[in-house]
Design an enzyme around this catalytic site. Structure first.
Site, PDB file in Angstrom:
ATOM      1  N   CYS A   1      20.632  -7.997  19.178  1.00 10.06           N
ATOM      2  CA  CYS A   1      20.933  -9.370  18.765  1.00 10.06           C
ATOM      3  C   CYS A   1      22.378  -9.510  18.276  1.00 10.06           C
ATOM      4  O   CYS A   1      23.290  -9.414  19.084  1.00 10.06           O
ATOM      5  CB  CYS A   1      19.917  -9.853  17.739  1.00 10.06           C
ATOM      6  SG  CYS A   1      19.859 -11.649  17.692  1.00 10.06           S
TER       7      CYS A   1
ATOM      8  N   GLU B   1      12.065  -4.633  17.740  1.00 11.43           N
ATOM      9  CA  GLU B   1      11.388  -4.132  16.539  1.00 11.43           C
ATOM     10  C   GLU B   1      10.271  -5.050  16.068  1.00 11.43           C
ATOM     11  O   GLU B   1       9.431  -4.667  15.253  1.00 11.43           O
ATOM     12  CB  GLU B   1      12.416  -3.917  15.417  1.00 11.43           C
ATOM     13  CG  GLU B   1      13.063  -5.177  14.826  1.00 11.43           C
ATOM     14  CD  GLU B   1      14.269  -5.699  15.629  1.00 11.43           C
ATOM     15  OE1 GLU B   1      14.380  -5.357  16.827  1.00 11.43           O
ATOM     16  OE2 GLU B   1      15.072  -6.465  15.068  1.00 11.43           O
TER      17      GLU B   1
ATOM     18  N   THR C   1       1.960   9.997  -7.463  1.00 15.07           N
ATOM     19  CA  THR C   1       0.933  11.025  -7.302  1.00 15.07           C
ATOM     20  C   THR C   1       1.271  11.928  -6.122  1.00 15.07           C
ATOM     21  O   THR C   1       1.194  13.154  -6.221  1.00 15.07           O
ATOM     22  CB  THR C   1      -0.453  10.381  -7.102  1.00 15.07           C
ATOM     23  OG1 THR C   1      -0.688   9.502  -8.193  1.00 15.07           O
ATOM     24  CG2 THR C   1      -1.538  11.426  -7.035  1.00 15.07           C
TER      25      THR C   1
ATOM     26  N   HIS D   1      14.632  -8.956  20.063  1.00 19.72           N
ATOM     27  CA  HIS D   1      14.336  -7.998  18.991  1.00 19.72           C
ATOM     28  C   HIS D   1      13.173  -7.078  19.378  1.00 19.72           C
ATOM     29  O   HIS D   1      12.025  -7.474  19.260  1.00 19.72           O
ATOM     30  CB  HIS D   1      13.976  -8.746  17.705  1.00 19.72           C
ATOM     31  CG  HIS D   1      15.141  -9.437  17.082  1.00 19.72           C
ATOM     32  ND1 HIS D   1      15.941  -8.854  16.135  1.00 19.72           N
ATOM     33  CD2 HIS D   1      15.666 -10.661  17.296  1.00 19.72           C
ATOM     34  CE1 HIS D   1      16.903  -9.679  15.782  1.00 19.72           C
ATOM     35  NE2 HIS D   1      16.760 -10.799  16.472  1.00 19.72           N
TER      36      HIS D   1
ATOM     37  N   VAL E   1       0.234   5.518  -6.085  1.00 16.57           N
ATOM     38  CA  VAL E   1       0.234   6.376  -4.907  1.00 16.57           C
ATOM     39  C   VAL E   1       1.518   7.211  -4.829  1.00 16.57           C
ATOM     40  O   VAL E   1       1.483   8.422  -4.602  1.00 16.57           O
ATOM     41  CB  VAL E   1       0.110   5.507  -3.632  1.00 16.57           C
ATOM     42  CG1 VAL E   1       0.224   6.344  -2.384  1.00 16.57           C
ATOM     43  CG2 VAL E   1      -1.204   4.742  -3.654  1.00 16.57           C
TER      44      VAL E   1
HETATM   45  N1  LIG Z   1       3.713   4.298 -16.553  1.00 17.11           N
HETATM   46  C1  LIG Z   1       4.553   5.169 -15.959  1.00 17.11           C
HETATM   47  N2  LIG Z   1       4.732   6.411 -16.491  1.00 17.11           N
HETATM   48  C2  LIG Z   1       5.567   7.278 -15.918  1.00 17.11           C
HETATM   49  N3  LIG Z   1       6.291   7.026 -14.816  1.00 17.11           N
HETATM   50  C3  LIG Z   1       6.165   5.817 -14.251  1.00 17.11           C
HETATM   51  C4  LIG Z   1       5.286   4.824 -14.790  1.00 17.11           C
HETATM   52  N4  LIG Z   1       5.355   3.735 -14.005  1.00 17.11           N
HETATM   53  C5  LIG Z   1       6.240   4.027 -13.019  1.00 17.11           C
HETATM   54  N5  LIG Z   1       6.734   5.266 -13.155  1.00 17.11           N
HETATM   55  C6  LIG Z   1       7.727   5.925 -12.284  1.00 17.11           C
HETATM   56  O1  LIG Z   1       8.394   4.949 -11.486  1.00 17.11           O
HETATM   57  C7  LIG Z   1       8.179   5.206 -10.106  1.00 17.11           C
HETATM   58  C8  LIG Z   1       8.113   3.930  -9.288  1.00 17.11           C
HETATM   59  O2  LIG Z   1       6.951   3.181  -9.597  1.00 17.11           O
HETATM   60  P1  LIG Z   1       6.121   2.522  -8.420  1.00 17.11           P
HETATM   61  O3  LIG Z   1       5.132   1.605  -9.017  1.00 17.11           O
HETATM   62  O4  LIG Z   1       7.062   2.026  -7.400  1.00 17.11           O
HETATM   63  O5  LIG Z   1       5.402   3.755  -7.765  1.00 17.11           O
HETATM   64  P2  LIG Z   1       3.998   4.388  -8.080  1.00 17.11           P
HETATM   65  O6  LIG Z   1       3.477   3.825  -9.320  1.00 17.11           O
HETATM   66  O7  LIG Z   1       4.103   5.861  -8.033  1.00 17.11           O
HETATM   67  O8  LIG Z   1       3.171   3.972  -6.847  1.00 17.11           O
HETATM   68  P3  LIG Z   1       2.582   2.534  -6.499  1.00 17.11           P
HETATM   69  O9  LIG Z   1       3.686   1.849  -5.742  1.00 17.11           O
HETATM   70  O10 LIG Z   1       1.428   2.875  -5.652  1.00 17.11           O
HETATM   71  O11 LIG Z   1       2.259   1.853  -7.759  1.00 17.11           O
HETATM   72  C9  LIG Z   1       6.893   5.984 -10.082  1.00 17.11           C
HETATM   73  O12 LIG Z   1       6.760   6.722  -8.895  1.00 17.11           O
HETATM   74  C10 LIG Z   1       7.016   6.848 -11.319  1.00 17.11           C
HETATM   75  O13 LIG Z   1       7.845   7.971 -11.065  1.00 17.11           O
HETATM   76  N1  LIG Z   2      19.044 -12.352  14.820  1.00 17.77           N
HETATM   77  C1  LIG Z   2      20.357 -12.230  14.948  1.00 17.77           C
HETATM   78  O1  LIG Z   2      20.941 -11.144  14.914  1.00 17.77           O
HETATM   79  C2  LIG Z   2      21.123 -13.515  15.079  1.00 17.77           C
HETATM   80  C3  LIG Z   2      22.589 -13.310  15.360  1.00 17.77           C
HETATM   81  C4  LIG Z   2      23.429 -14.557  15.137  1.00 17.77           C
HETATM   82  N2  LIG Z   2      23.420 -14.882  13.730  1.00 17.77           N
HETATM   83  C5  LIG Z   2      22.861 -15.719  15.959  1.00 17.77           C
HETATM   84  O2  LIG Z   2      22.313 -16.622  15.406  1.00 17.77           O
HETATM   85  O3  LIG Z   2      22.964 -15.716  17.144  1.00 17.77           O
END
Ligand SMILES: Nc1ncnc2c1ncn2[C@@H]1O[C@H](COP(=O)(O)OP(=O)(O)OP(=O)(O)O)[C@@H](O)[C@H]1O
Ligand SMILES: NC(=O)CC[C@H](N)C(=O)O
Ligand SMILES: O=c1[nH]c(=O)c2[nH+]cn([C@@H]3O[C@H](COP(=O)(O)O)[C@@H](O)[C@H]3O)c2[nH]1
Ligand SMILES: [Mg+2]
Length: 511
Positions: free
Chosen positions: A80, A170, A228, A168, A225
């Site tokens: 694009c 993707e 962990t 696109h 997730v």
């Molecule tokens: N209560 C907490 N205690 C310790 N570390 C934390 C806490 N909350 C977040 N973190 C840290 O911040 C990071 C980012 O948090 P985020 O919520 O994006 O991920 P997650 O909690 O591991 O997973 P999920 O996205 O599934 O909630 C975590 O992976 C962790 O390292």
């Molecule tokens: N999706 C795009 O990359 C658009 C490119 C450019 N802005 C257009 O409108 O043509």
């Protein structure tokens, strides 16, 4: 083992992350970098993709990087804006199209014997989103596909592995998009498809061992997730040198501190729960602005980790479960042309006083990839199926300033909503759900009395990675029951609304 990797240069398109994901679905590793920050290890990339862009090649703000060292040096695919810019850069001409083209189109012409279109036929649906058009192909350009409305829908440059497409690949609506990317990356650029969850685990474990050696590492574990999976990976790599810390920031879900700590028992992890609720509440007192709240929470996390790290001797590293979207959304594609949406609490970097180095084994992968890695590691599917929950927790779901009473109200509301989803068998159909406490009081009537109480919004979304999301069509009966339960059981709430906004533009969290 070194994997072949693809460099995606981002011009700020909303679809750039999708390009990275599609490439990774082909078991080929890809990275996104801003168009103006070519990585110093450029030579290690086997192919380059130029993304789309909200800008116009002809506009005053146009992004015009020098492609001399890329074009003809590496296999190049321009998408694009990328295709328009490549034409503009190489002697072609770009002009406004008569009508803005947005949506589905069909390939009406495909040049014969082009490896780029292997297994793709005339009639294949492609997705267009542009208002400029390539009027004249660049020097040595060869037309290789057209749609009914767009003549120069795809071209290549003679004598080079340089390809460009106006549509696109993707986007899922381009039905053969993945095939096209595979044709380019595998048939033409010759990349190997060997980047898999198993190989990721093996290599990440080795990389962690090499990086941290015999040092001690503290890890922020949240029950989510990401952290962990990060903990289990680190545990596999360094065993007893890993110290996990789970912080109660006072903004967790109802009873979550206790239940998460219980859940980790038996997983062989060394976990310590730290109750720092008061510290967070003090740090947040009176703050209303969402970004300031995020910063206050991020700082309080850092202080708690610093205190805990000092209680152990010789800790050199802080590990976090940061994943790719956290990084991308926080730092505008690492300093690139897209906007900073919100500061994720864990991406701000550490202050100098901490002297801890950071290890983030999941920093380069997306949520669904994290789940696949977790499955490879044998983590309980129920844990892997948990909805994401943001580190700042209920703090960014209570709009405006935070008080203990507001936290209590929202915990009750959230528990009714989430338990309801589980009881109704809806939890696994939803990617993320939660409730927001609005800074709004509205009038109600309860038992013939006037009430003037809080309003809560429920939000449930479908998504694959949190970058884009759509609201979920939950059954009316469920919403009705949930709303009744909330209003009857949670003192202080007299109104419940359901959020029917998609992302973009509405982010999943309200702050
Ligand atoms: N209560 C907490 N205690 C310790 N570390 C934390 C806490 N909350 C977040 N973190 C840290 O911040 C990071 C980012 O948090 P985020 O919520 O994006 O991920 P997650 O909690 O591991 O997973 P999920 O996205 O599934 O909630 C975590 O992976 C962790 O390292
Ligand atoms: N999706 C795009 O990359 C658009 C490119 C450019 N802005 C257009 O409108 O043509
Ligand atoms: O660990 C986190 N720290 C944060 O500061 C943060 N902010 C948002 N989120 C989560 O990221 C995903 C996308 O959220 P938004 O659509 O609100 O930007 C959703 O899953 C959000 O819950 C966060 N996670
Ligand atoms: Mg979390």
């Amino acid at each position: 083992m070194q994997h072949d990797k693809v460099l995606i240069l981002d011009f700020g398109s909303q679809y750039t992350q999708l390009i990275a994901r599609r490439v990774r679905e082909l078991n080929i590793y890809s990275e996104i970098h801003p168009f103006n920050k070519i990585p110093t290890n450029f030579q290690e990339y086997k192919a380059v993709i130029l993304s789309g862009s909200p800008f116009s090649v002809r506009g005053e703000q146009a992004l015009h990087p020098d492609l001399t060292n890329i074009r003809g040096e590496k296999p190049l695919l321009a998408v694009c804006y990328g295709a328009q810019y490549l034409a503009h850069f190489s002697g072609g001409e770009v002009a406004p199209s008569n009508t803005r083209e947005y949506g589905r189109a069909k390939l009406a012409f495909i040049k014969e014997n082009e490896a780029f279109f292997k297994d793709i036929n005339v009639g294949s649906q492609v997705w267009m989103s542009h208002s400029d058009t390539i009027k004249t192909l660049p020097t040595n350009g060869v037309l290789i596909a057209s749609t009914h409305d767009v003549t120069n829908a795809a071209y290549r440059i003679e004598g080079e592995d340089t390809y460009a497409i106006q549509f696109h690949p993707e986007v899922y609506h381009s039905t053969d998009g993945k095939q096209l990317l595979e044709n380019f990356l595998v048939e033409i650029a010759g990349l190997n498809q060997d980047w898999t969850p198993d190989s990721f685990v093996e290599e990440t474990v080795a990389a962690i061992q090499e990086k941290v050696g015999n040092d001690k590492v503290v890890l922020g574990l949240s029950g989510g997730v990401d952290s962990t999976v990060a903990a289990v990976l680190l545990n596999k790599a360094i065993g007893k040198n890993l110290y996990c810390i789970f912080v109660n920031n006072g903004l967790l879900r109802k009873n979550e501190f206790e239940s998460v700590l219980n859940q980790y028992e038996g997983m062989g992890l060394n976990v310590k729960g730290v109750d720092a609720s008061q510290r967070f509440m003090d740090a947040l007192a009176g703050i209303e602005d969402p970004e300031l709240k995020r910063k206050a929470i991020g700082n309080a996390f850092i202080e708690v980790f610093d205190d805990e790290a000092h209680k152990l001797t010789d800790v050199k590293w802080l590990a976090q479960g940061t994943i790719y979207p956290d990084v991308i959304e926080s730092v505008s594609a690492t300093g690139g042309p897209s906007a900073t949406i919100k500061s994720h609490h864990n991406v701000g970097g550490l202050p100098d006083f901490m002297k801890l180095k950071i290890v983030e084994p999941l920093r380069a992968i997306f949520k669904d990839e994290v789940r696949r890695v977790g499955a490879t590691l044998g983590i309980d599917p129920e844990l892997l199926g948990r909805h994401p929950f943001p580190g700042p927790g209920l703090g960014i779901r209570i709009l405006g300033d935070i008080t203990a009473e507001k936290v209590r109200i929202l915990q009750e509301v959230d528990a009714i909503f989430i338990n309801g989803l589980k009881e109704w068998g809806l939890y696994d159909k939803v990617w993320q759900a939660g409730a927001m406490l609005l800074p709004v009081n509205s009038v109600g009537v309860m038992g013939d009395e006037r009430t003037y109480e809080k309003c809560v919004a429920l939000r449930a979304v479908e998504s694959t990675d949190g970058m884009t999301a759509d609201w979920v069509n939950l059954p009316y009966e469920f919403l009705q029951k949930t709303s009744n339960d909330i209003i009857n059981k949670v003192k202080g709430v007299n109104r419940v609304v359901y959020d029917i906004s998609s992302k973009p533009p509405a982010t999943i969290e309200w702050e």
